[in-house]
Enzyme design. Structure first.
Site, short mmCIF file in Angstrom:
data_model
loop_
_atom_site.label_atom_id
_atom_site.label_comp_id
_atom_site.label_asym_id
_atom_site.label_seq_id
_atom_site.Cartn_x
_atom_site.Cartn_y
_atom_site.Cartn_z
N ARG A 162 -0.16 -9.37 6.87
CA ARG A 162 -1.32 -8.44 6.76
C ARG A 162 -2.55 -9.08 7.45
NH1 ARG A 162 -1.25 -4.40 1.49
NH2 ARG A 162 0.94 -3.99 1.32
N ASP B 197 -2.74 -13.32 -2.61
CA ASP B 197 -2.46 -12.16 -3.46
C ASP B 197 -3.20 -12.23 -4.51
OD1 ASP B 197 -1.18 -10.11 -4.94
OD2 ASP B 197 0.79 -10.59 -4.11
N ASN C 60 -12.89 -3.93 -3.57
CA ASN C 60 -12.37 -2.81 -2.86
C ASN C 60 -10.84 -2.91 -3.29
OD1 ASN C 60 -11.59 -0.41 -0.96
ND2 ASN C 60 -10.25 -2.11 -0.36
N TYR D 271 -3.95 3.04 -14.20
CA TYR D 271 -4.59 3.01 -13.02
C TYR D 271 -6.19 3.66 -13.60
CZ TYR D 271 -6.79 4.37 -8.65
OH TYR D 271 -7.63 4.52 -7.81
N LYS E 210 -9.58 1.61 -13.55
CA LYS E 210 -10.91 2.15 -12.63
C LYS E 210 -12.09 2.15 -13.51
CE LYS E 210 -9.82 0.92 -9.75
NZ LYS E 210 -10.23 0.33 -8.31
N VAL F 6 -8.42 10.76 -1.35
CA VAL F 6 -8.00 10.94 0.08
C VAL F 6 -6.58 10.46 0.45
CG1 VAL F 6 -10.53 10.84 0.63
CG2 VAL F 6 -9.18 8.75 0.46
N THR G 6 -4.79 8.04 1.99
CA THR G 6 -4.50 6.81 2.21
C THR G 6 -3.14 6.48 1.89
OG1 THR G 6 -5.27 6.15 0.30
CG2 THR G 6 -6.87 6.18 2.08
#
Length: 255
Positions: A37, A55, A81, A152, A156, A183, A185
């Site tokens: 990556r 990681d 992020n 999740y 957040k 969005v 992604t």
């Protein structure tokens, strides 16, 4: 020109933010999960100052990422992020923690605590956090049946709590949270309805330091406009309890 580190920036919104910041003349350091990556990110943004790898699913690897960042010198801003999404099945890391919690909550805490304190800290939350409960009594999902979407959303909410805790504890810094919108992604999925062109702009605005209107702390934003977060995120007692849990799990104090 500012120096800005972005976790989880080899693709998606992290990379988009890095590209825009670079276009604006800022120095950007990327983070990738692994060497493959990292190579992809280097091709996507050749102007990046550096790329750190690791990681964030384990405490040791997250500490190592923080050490790599610190070895590059002080940063003006850090954008937290890195995250995994709401469709995850139950996964337990090598540290015995839920994968979603380890990356979305605990790694953000560890990086915050260990990276040399920047002037600006930006935490990506989600619109899903508005309907979540912090569930600090069962933050590791040992007493509840697993629900990836709820896990999740909780994580957040934790990120927003962390942003506001830092705003309260570090008065010399600007610490804010935001939601980029749902969005399309890789994480959001192809059916996500929000504006992809807006999804990375608020974090860039908050991190760059180019606009006096972004010189705020303890705020929650959507498309560069302030909005109310989940009320739990604003409770100092809950914030402090989250910090204590993360410090105990990681062995990393927040100074």
């Amino acid at each position: 020109m500012s120096r800005i580190f972005i976790s989880g920036s080899s693709m998606g919104l992290g990379l988009m933010a890095a590209q825009l910041l670079s276009e604006q003349g800022h120095a950007v350091v990327l983070h990738a999960r692994d060497a493959t990556r990292a190579n992809d990110a280097r091709r996507a943004l050749p102007s990046a100052e550096a790329i750190v790898t690791g990681d964030l699913d384990t405490i040791a690897a997250t500490k190592d990422v923080a050490a790599q960042v610190n070895a590059l010198g002080r940063f003006d801003a850090v954008i937290h992020n890195a995250a995994v999404g709401y469709r995850e099945a139950r996964r337990i890391t090598a540290d015995g923690l839920p994968h979603v919690f380890a990356i979305n909550t605990l790694s953000a805490y560890i990086l915050t605590a260990l990276i040399e304190r920047p002037q600006r800290l930006v935490y990506l939350s989600s619109g899903m956090h508005h309907h979540a409960d912090a569930n600090l009594d069962d933050i590791l999902w040992r007493g509840r049946r697993w629900n990836g979407s709820e896990a999740y959303a909780e994580s957040k909410l934790h990120d927003a709590m962390l942003a506001f805790a830092i705003a309260r504890r570090w008065p010399g810094a600007f610490s804010n949270a935001l939601e980029p919108g749902w969005v399309p992604t890789k994480m959001g999925g192809p059916g996500a309805p929000d504006d992809m062109d807006q999804a990375h702009r608020t974090q860039v605005w908050l991190a760059a330091g180019d606009d006096p209107a972004a010189d705020v702390t303890g705020g929650y934003f959507y498309h560069e406009k302030r909005m109310a977060p989940n009320p739990q995120a604003l409770e100092p007692a809950l914030q402090d309890r989250l910090l204590a849990i993360c410090a105990e799990l990681s062995g990393v104090p927040l100074l």
